[in-house]
Design a protein around this motif. Structure first.
Motif, mmCIF file in Angstrom:
data_model
loop_
_atom_site.group_PDB
_atom_site.id
_atom_site.type_symbol
_atom_site.label_atom_id
_atom_site.label_comp_id
_atom_site.label_asym_id
_atom_site.label_seq_id
_atom_site.Cartn_x
_atom_site.Cartn_y
_atom_site.Cartn_z
ATOM 1 N N ILE A 189 0.812 -1.407 0.075
ATOM 2 C CA ILE A 189 0.158 0.039 0.121
ATOM 3 C C ILE A 189 0.782 1.399 -0.009
ATOM 4 O O ILE A 189 0.735 2.074 -0.853
ATOM 5 C CB ILE A 189 -0.933 0.097 1.179
ATOM 6 N N TRP A 190 1.856 1.379 0.866
ATOM 7 C CA TRP A 190 2.530 2.408 0.925
ATOM 8 C C TRP A 190 3.420 2.736 -0.378
ATOM 9 O O TRP A 190 3.460 3.725 -0.764
ATOM 10 C CB TRP A 190 3.643 2.646 2.138
ATOM 11 N N GLU A 191 3.944 1.595 -1.022
ATOM 12 C CA GLU A 191 4.688 1.760 -2.060
ATOM 13 C C GLU A 191 3.884 2.398 -3.380
ATOM 14 O O GLU A 191 4.238 3.271 -3.979
ATOM 15 C CB GLU A 191 5.162 0.496 -2.699
ATOM 16 N N LYS A 192 2.496 1.735 -3.247
ATOM 17 C CA LYS A 192 1.577 2.330 -4.288
ATOM 18 C C LYS A 192 1.110 3.653 -3.936
ATOM 19 O O LYS A 192 1.047 4.723 -4.775
ATOM 20 C CB LYS A 192 0.414 1.470 -4.471
ATOM 21 N N ALA A 193 0.684 4.159 -2.827
ATOM 22 C CA ALA A 193 0.012 5.160 -2.449
ATOM 23 C C ALA A 193 0.997 6.456 -2.360
ATOM 24 O O ALA A 193 0.640 7.670 -2.663
ATOM 25 C CB ALA A 193 -0.703 5.094 -1.184
ATOM 26 N N LEU A 194 2.165 6.138 -1.683
ATOM 27 C CA LEU A 194 3.000 7.228 -1.448
ATOM 28 C C LEU A 194 4.276 7.266 -2.416
ATOM 29 O O LEU A 194 5.260 8.253 -2.310
ATOM 30 C CB LEU A 194 3.409 7.162 0.039
ATOM 31 N N GLY A 195 4.513 6.208 -2.916
ATOM 32 C CA GLY A 195 5.708 5.899 -4.009
ATOM 33 C C GLY A 195 6.877 5.090 -3.243
ATOM 34 O O GLY A 195 6.992 4.881 -1.862
ATOM 35 N N PRO A 196 7.768 4.538 -4.055
ATOM 36 C CA PRO A 196 8.759 3.697 -3.614
ATOM 37 C C PRO A 196 9.747 4.231 -2.725
ATOM 38 O O PRO A 196 10.666 3.522 -2.141
ATOM 39 C CB PRO A 196 9.466 3.129 -4.937
ATOM 40 N N ASP A 197 10.027 5.638 -2.847
ATOM 41 C CA ASP A 197 11.040 6.457 -2.121
ATOM 42 C C ASP A 197 10.606 7.365 -1.005
ATOM 43 O O ASP A 197 11.115 8.197 -0.713
ATOM 44 C CB ASP A 197 11.823 7.331 -3.108
ATOM 45 N N HIS A 198 9.340 6.998 -0.492
ATOM 46 C CA HIS A 198 8.910 7.796 0.696
ATOM 47 C C HIS A 198 9.293 7.225 2.051
ATOM 48 O O HIS A 198 9.394 5.877 2.228
ATOM 49 C CB HIS A 198 7.190 7.614 0.724
ATOM 50 N N PRO A 199 9.347 7.933 3.057
ATOM 51 C CA PRO A 199 9.907 7.364 4.182
ATOM 52 C C PRO A 199 9.042 6.300 4.947
ATOM 53 O O PRO A 199 9.368 5.411 5.566
ATOM 54 C CB PRO A 199 9.832 8.684 5.206
ATOM 55 N N ASN A 200 7.677 6.458 4.885
ATOM 56 C CA ASN A 200 6.816 5.466 5.236
ATOM 57 C C ASN A 200 7.055 3.970 4.519
ATOM 58 O O ASN A 200 6.910 3.105 5.255
ATOM 59 C CB ASN A 200 5.169 5.726 5.098
ATOM 60 N N THR A 201 7.478 4.131 3.341
ATOM 61 C CA THR A 201 7.855 2.865 2.782
ATOM 62 C C THR A 201 9.126 2.308 3.383
ATOM 63 O O THR A 201 9.196 1.105 3.391
ATOM 64 C CB THR A 201 8.139 3.193 1.150
ATOM 65 N N ALA A 202 9.950 3.228 3.540
ATOM 66 C CA ALA A 202 11.314 2.835 4.497
ATOM 67 C C ALA A 202 11.064 2.188 5.818
ATOM 68 O O ALA A 202 11.701 1.037 6.117
ATOM 69 C CB ALA A 202 12.225 4.010 4.531
ATOM 70 N N THR A 203 10.036 2.645 6.322
ATOM 71 C CA THR A 203 9.446 2.167 7.859
ATOM 72 C C THR A 203 9.065 0.773 7.438
ATOM 73 O O THR A 203 9.438 -0.464 8.449
ATOM 74 C CB THR A 203 8.559 3.003 8.262
ATOM 75 N N SER A 204 8.177 0.396 6.421
ATOM 76 C CA SER A 204 7.742 -0.823 6.239
ATOM 77 C C SER A 204 8.653 -1.949 5.626
ATOM 78 O O SER A 204 8.884 -3.023 6.265
ATOM 79 C CB SER A 204 6.780 -0.630 5.211
ATOM 80 N N LEU A 205 9.827 -1.383 4.951
ATOM 81 C CA LEU A 205 10.712 -2.080 4.415
ATOM 82 C C LEU A 205 11.719 -2.489 5.901
ATOM 83 O O LEU A 205 12.056 -3.794 6.152
ATOM 84 C CB LEU A 205 11.890 -1.574 3.705
ATOM 85 N N ASN A 206 12.038 -1.754 6.745
ATOM 86 C CA ASN A 206 12.775 -1.940 8.088
ATOM 87 C C ASN A 206 12.014 -3.158 8.796
ATOM 88 O O ASN A 206 12.505 -3.913 9.303
ATOM 89 C CB ASN A 206 12.849 -0.685 8.728
ATOM 90 N N ASN A 207 10.613 -2.920 8.737
ATOM 91 C CA ASN A 207 9.867 -3.803 9.743
ATOM 92 C C ASN A 207 9.872 -5.302 8.941
ATOM 93 O O ASN A 207 9.843 -6.351 9.855
ATOM 94 C CB ASN A 207 8.430 -3.442 9.943
ATOM 95 N N LEU A 208 9.731 -5.430 7.589
ATOM 96 C CA LEU A 208 9.920 -6.744 7.072
ATOM 97 C C LEU A 208 11.231 -7.301 7.252
ATOM 98 O O LEU A 208 11.311 -8.526 7.432
ATOM 99 C CB LEU A 208 9.412 -6.511 5.485
ATOM 100 N N GLY A 209 12.147 -6.331 7.412
ATOM 101 C CA GLY A 209 13.600 -6.756 7.439
ATOM 102 C C GLY A 209 14.101 -7.519 8.745
ATOM 103 O O GLY A 209 14.431 -8.578 8.847
ATOM 104 N N ALA A 210 13.274 -6.685 9.914
ATOM 105 C CA ALA A 210 13.277 -7.170 11.032
ATOM 106 C C ALA A 210 12.502 -8.520 11.360
ATOM 107 O O ALA A 210 13.084 -9.567 12.047
ATOM 108 C CB ALA A 210 12.867 -5.986 11.897
#
Length: 872
Positions: A760-781
């Motif tokens: 959702i964040w990638e689609k709604a806010l773009g692949p380079d948005h800070p919220n997308t980074a938060t989600s990537l961090n959580n999946l990595g964790a």
């Protein structure tokens, strides 16, 4: 995962112009016509006085009462009265309400000709009910009113009048449960059957026509029966005929002869109308020819035909005297008449005597819509265009809406129906003046500010079309329309669509007004707001800085618009992680607003809230508390203890107390906020979802993971329904549920929630948005916790790249990504790389957050562990 504050920031600027405003009083005094008791002192009503000449319709009145009484659920009944114009739909509804006033605690008439008008009517109803609707957007106001009516034990009746343009789908969101509803409409009864009982209202019966003549005390004559038949038994035509006979003391036989002669000559030269009975046009013509003999009467009626027919303020009409004598006023005596109370009263009396208008007791004029239509048709296109131009010029003179001045909100809301009528008719008659563009812009600005985005769009588009055609693409007023369309599209969530409008507006203003004009600053500010919303924080900064510099120079350091720029720049710096740099901007903004608006103004509370949020983010939780508490105190006093903004302050205080570790003290704040939002906004409002989320997070922090889960799940369900499955806030709830499942040990169950949030964040806010980074961090964790270290690495690396680009290399979120990669390298056995990355993270934390921040301390301890491993 986190709890959520509501960070209130004054951001984009919607342009408008200013003049003098006049409004209407919603409360009408009711004359005791039906020999019923007066309204109780505690009754809530706004009905116009009863029609003293109402007769007949006994079967219909009994049918309405029977339908209300016999419904399967008598407390939730909707009835629609449908029929052609002039048959007395509104009069029937009002007669039912007046004759049964003792059965209700509240009777309220709502003008429902279009969405903006109905939204404003709901505001007036909310104020009458004592609800905290002042300053609320249309959706929140509607929710407050519907919630109050739905839960009230009082007996109430709402009359939705003239629902001719709205579809059942348009009207449905405005229909509460718990009482009785009557709808009047020209649409066929079958159109409304899905809502409940319907009643198709026809013309008078022969017996009702006879009773009508008798009630008007006309001398009995056989010609009256013939006249009624030739008038088609249409109540409006009969009313105009009766008025004429009474004023002229004319026998029925003579009026019948006049009517036949007028009808034959009128329709021998032109085609009969297709959208209303020609009998009404004929009786109107007869009455008008006599009323116009009174000086100014014809011109007064002509002007009123281009305003909303319900509740035209006499104070508005009197402002005609202040206009230049051009156009329709050049040859008309209207200015002289409105300046003289006696002449104005005589002109109104002449029109009233012939039933061409009605004068209410609270200083307003009311016309039948059909009378307006006939009058406009009879004057011809060119004369109609001249009069609509006058109506536009008059409203341009008196309308003054200032989004920062709450005193203008009510009066401009009351004038909105007249703006809507005038602008619609101006388009119909080809009036494309600068004043018509102004009114369209102002109507769109007002409707947009109340949150009715879809309803605002045609006004703003029409304003832009007129200005581009009349003034050219490079005129400052054209730029104003471009700016406002961009603002509206951004509010509607179309960020990409908004950008070219903002950029065109900026280019025009810079060229036409210069780089240091306040309008140029407004455009710069709005582009900064848009870029921030799109996640490009570094790109937003120079726009904010330029806007601030222009405003300080052009408006001065103590102007409210300068405070807006200071506040916005502080918010941007906070979002970029430069918390110390943000502080002086927030403090300056607060000082300006306290001085300009006062220490107890809601905007001051907003500024206090923002400073509290900054201090909390800086880790100085005790210092944040008095700011949050002051904001709460202001809102409780200015807005009331049950206002949604008060709930926001309660929520934010709860978040602060939770962060201070006082979980027990935080809970009642969260619970109070939730209770207010559920009552004021409803069970399915996004703000209610925020409160549920925060209570869930609190319970999770208290170790009660099982109890937290239903709060998270309710919040997610509300957001999916209210905002849609692809909204960023829905992603936030998905992320939090994933974090809860991970904390409960269900790693496999957490994964799809994290993955949906990321998508959702990638689609709604773009692949380079800070919220997308938060989600990537959580999946990595999560992947790291599942033991899949190689799979975790690309998520951490993508998150780091986004943070470095969007937030900068020194942002605390960048430090978090470096920290996560360092921990991953440690578990992979690459201790040297782990130490390098952790040192970078520690340096950022020490610089941005200070040596004693918890994140700094954790990073320092982690580095010590890594270095010990290297040295062992």
């Amino acid at each position: 995962m986190s709890d959520e504050t509501k960070d209130e920031i004054n951001v984009g600027d919607l342009s408008n112009n200013q003049a003098t405003a006049i409004g209407r009083n919603a409360q009408a005094n009711v004359t005791n016509i039906y020999n019923l008791p007066d309204y109780r002192p505690d009754a809530v009503y706004n009905l116009p006085p009863p029609n003293p000449h109402f007769v007949g319709r006994v079967d219909q009145l009994e049918a309405i009462a029977a339908n209300f009484a016999s419904a399967a659920n008598p407390l939730v009944v909707t009835q629609a009265i449908a029929g052609l114009g002039g048959v007395g739909k509104t009069q029937l509804a009002l007669a039912y309400a007046h004759t049964r006033r003792d059965q209700y605690d509240m009777l309220w008439l709502l003008r429902a000709s279009d969405v903006p008008t109905l939204d404003n009517e709901f505001r007036l109803l909310g104020e009458a009910l004592g609800l905290p609707v002042r300053g609320q957007d249309a959706e929140t106001t509607r929710t407050l009113v519907l919630s109050e009516l739905g839960s009230s034990k009082k007996r109430w009746l709402l009359l939705y009048d003239n629902v001719d343009e709205l579809t059942p789908r348009d009207l449905r969101p405005y229909l509460p449960g718990g009482g009785h509803l009557l709808i009047t409409s020209r649409r066929a009864a079958a159109h409304w059957q899905a809502f409940g009982q319907t009643l198709a209202l026809d013309t008078f019966t022969e017996a009702e026509a006879t009773a009508f003549w008798q009630e008007r005390k006309l001398p009995d004559a056989p010609e009256l029966a013939v006249l009624a038949k030739e008038l088609g038994y249409l109540p409006l035509a009969m009313e105009q005929a009766a008025a004429f006979m009474q004023v002229q003391q004319l026998p029925a036989a003579e009026y019948l002869a006049w009517f036949r002669e007028a009808r034959d000559s009128l329709w021998a030269e032109e085609e009969a109308p297709t959208d209303y009975p020609k009998t009404v046009a004929t009786t109107w013509q007869i009455g008008f020819e006599h009323a116009r003999k009174r000086k100014g009467a014809a011109e007064l009626l002509n002007l009123c035909c281009f305003l909303d027919p319900d509740g035209i303020p006499l104070d508005l009409i009197k402002q005609v005297a202040t206009l230049p004598a051009v156009g329709a006023l050049r040859e008309a005596p209207l200015q002289e008449v409105v300046e003289d109370e006696r002449q104005l009263r005589l002109a109104l009396t002449a029109l009233r005597d012939y039933s061409l208008l009605h004068q209410a007791e609270e200083g307003t004029i009311t016309l039948h819509r059909l009378v307006q239509t006939v009058a406009r048709d009879r004057m011809g296109h060119e004369r109609a265009r001249a009069w609509v131009e006058l109506a536009v010029d008059l409203l341009r003179k008196v309308y003054r809406y200032d989004q920062h001045d709450m005193r203008t909100w009510e009066t401009c809301g009351n004038l909105l129906p007249h703006l809507t009528s005038a602008t619609d008719l101006a388009e119909q008659y080809g009036c494309e003046s600068s004043n018509a563009a102004f009114l369209n812009n102002e109507a769109g600005a007002y409707v947009n500010s109340r949150g009715s985005f879809t309803a605002a769009l045609p006004f703003l588009e029409r304003a832009l079309t007129i200005r581009e055609k009349a003034l050219g693409p490079d005129h400052p007023d054209t730029a104003l329309s471009l700016n406002n369309l961009g603002f509206l599209l951004q509010a509607m969530g179309d960020l990409a669509g908004a950008r070219p409008f903002y950029e065109r507006a900026l280019a025009v203003w810079e060229k036409a007004l210069g780089p240091n004009h306040p309008d140029t600053a407004q455009s710069l500010n709005n582009l900064g707001v848009l870029l921030r919303a799109m996640g490009d924080l570094p790109a937003a900064r120079p726009f904010y800085e330029r806007a601030l510099a222009v405003r300080e120079k052009a408006l001065g350091p103590d102007h409210p618009n300068t405070a807006t720029s200071l506040n916005n720049l502080g918010a941007l710096l906070k979002a970029m992680g430069d918390l110390p740099a943000a502080r002086p901007f927030y403090e300056r903004a607060l000082a300006v607003w306290e001085k300009a608006l006062g220490p107890d103004h809601p905007n001051t509370a907003t500024s206090l809230n923002n400073l509290g949020a900054l201090l909390k983010a800086m880790g100085d939780l005790p210092a944040a508390r008095p700011f949050y508490e002051r904001a709460l105190a202001i809102r409780e006093k200015a807005l009331g203890p049950d206002h949604p903004d008060t709930a926001t302050s309660l929520n934010n205080l709860g978040v602060l107390l939770r962060a201070m570790g006082d979980l027990t003290a935080a809970r009642p704040f969260f619970e109070r906020a939730l209770a207010i939002r559920e009552k004021a906004l409803g069970l399915n409002h996004p703000d209610t979802a925020q409160s549920l989320n925060n209570l869930g997070y609190l319970l999770q922090a208290m170790g009660d993971l099982t109890a937290a889960r239903p709060f998270y799940e309710r919040a997610l369900a509300i957001r999916e329904k209210a905002l849609g499955p692809d909204h960023p806030d829905t992603a936030r709830s998905l992320n939090n549920l994933g974090a809860l499942l991970q904390a409960m040990g269900d790693l496999a169950g957490a994964r799809p929630f994290y993955e949906r949030a990321l998508a959702i964040w990638e689609k709604a806010l773009g692949p380079d948005h800070p919220n997308t980074a938060t989600s990537l961090n959580n999946l990595g964790a999560l992947l790291k916790a599942m033991g899949d270290l190689p799979a975790a690495r690309p998520f951490y690396e993508r998150a780091l790249a986004i943070c470095e680009k969007a937030l900068g290399p020194d942002h605390p979120d960048t430090a978090l990504s470096l920290n996560n990669l360092a921990v991953l390298a440690y578990y992979e056995g690459d201790f040297a790389e782990a130490a390098r990355l952790m040192r970078q993270a520690l340096a950022i934390y020490e610089k941005r957050l200070g040596p004693d921040d918890p994140a700094t301390i954790r990073s320092r301890d982690s580095l010590a562990t890594i270095e010990a491993k290297i040295s062992s």
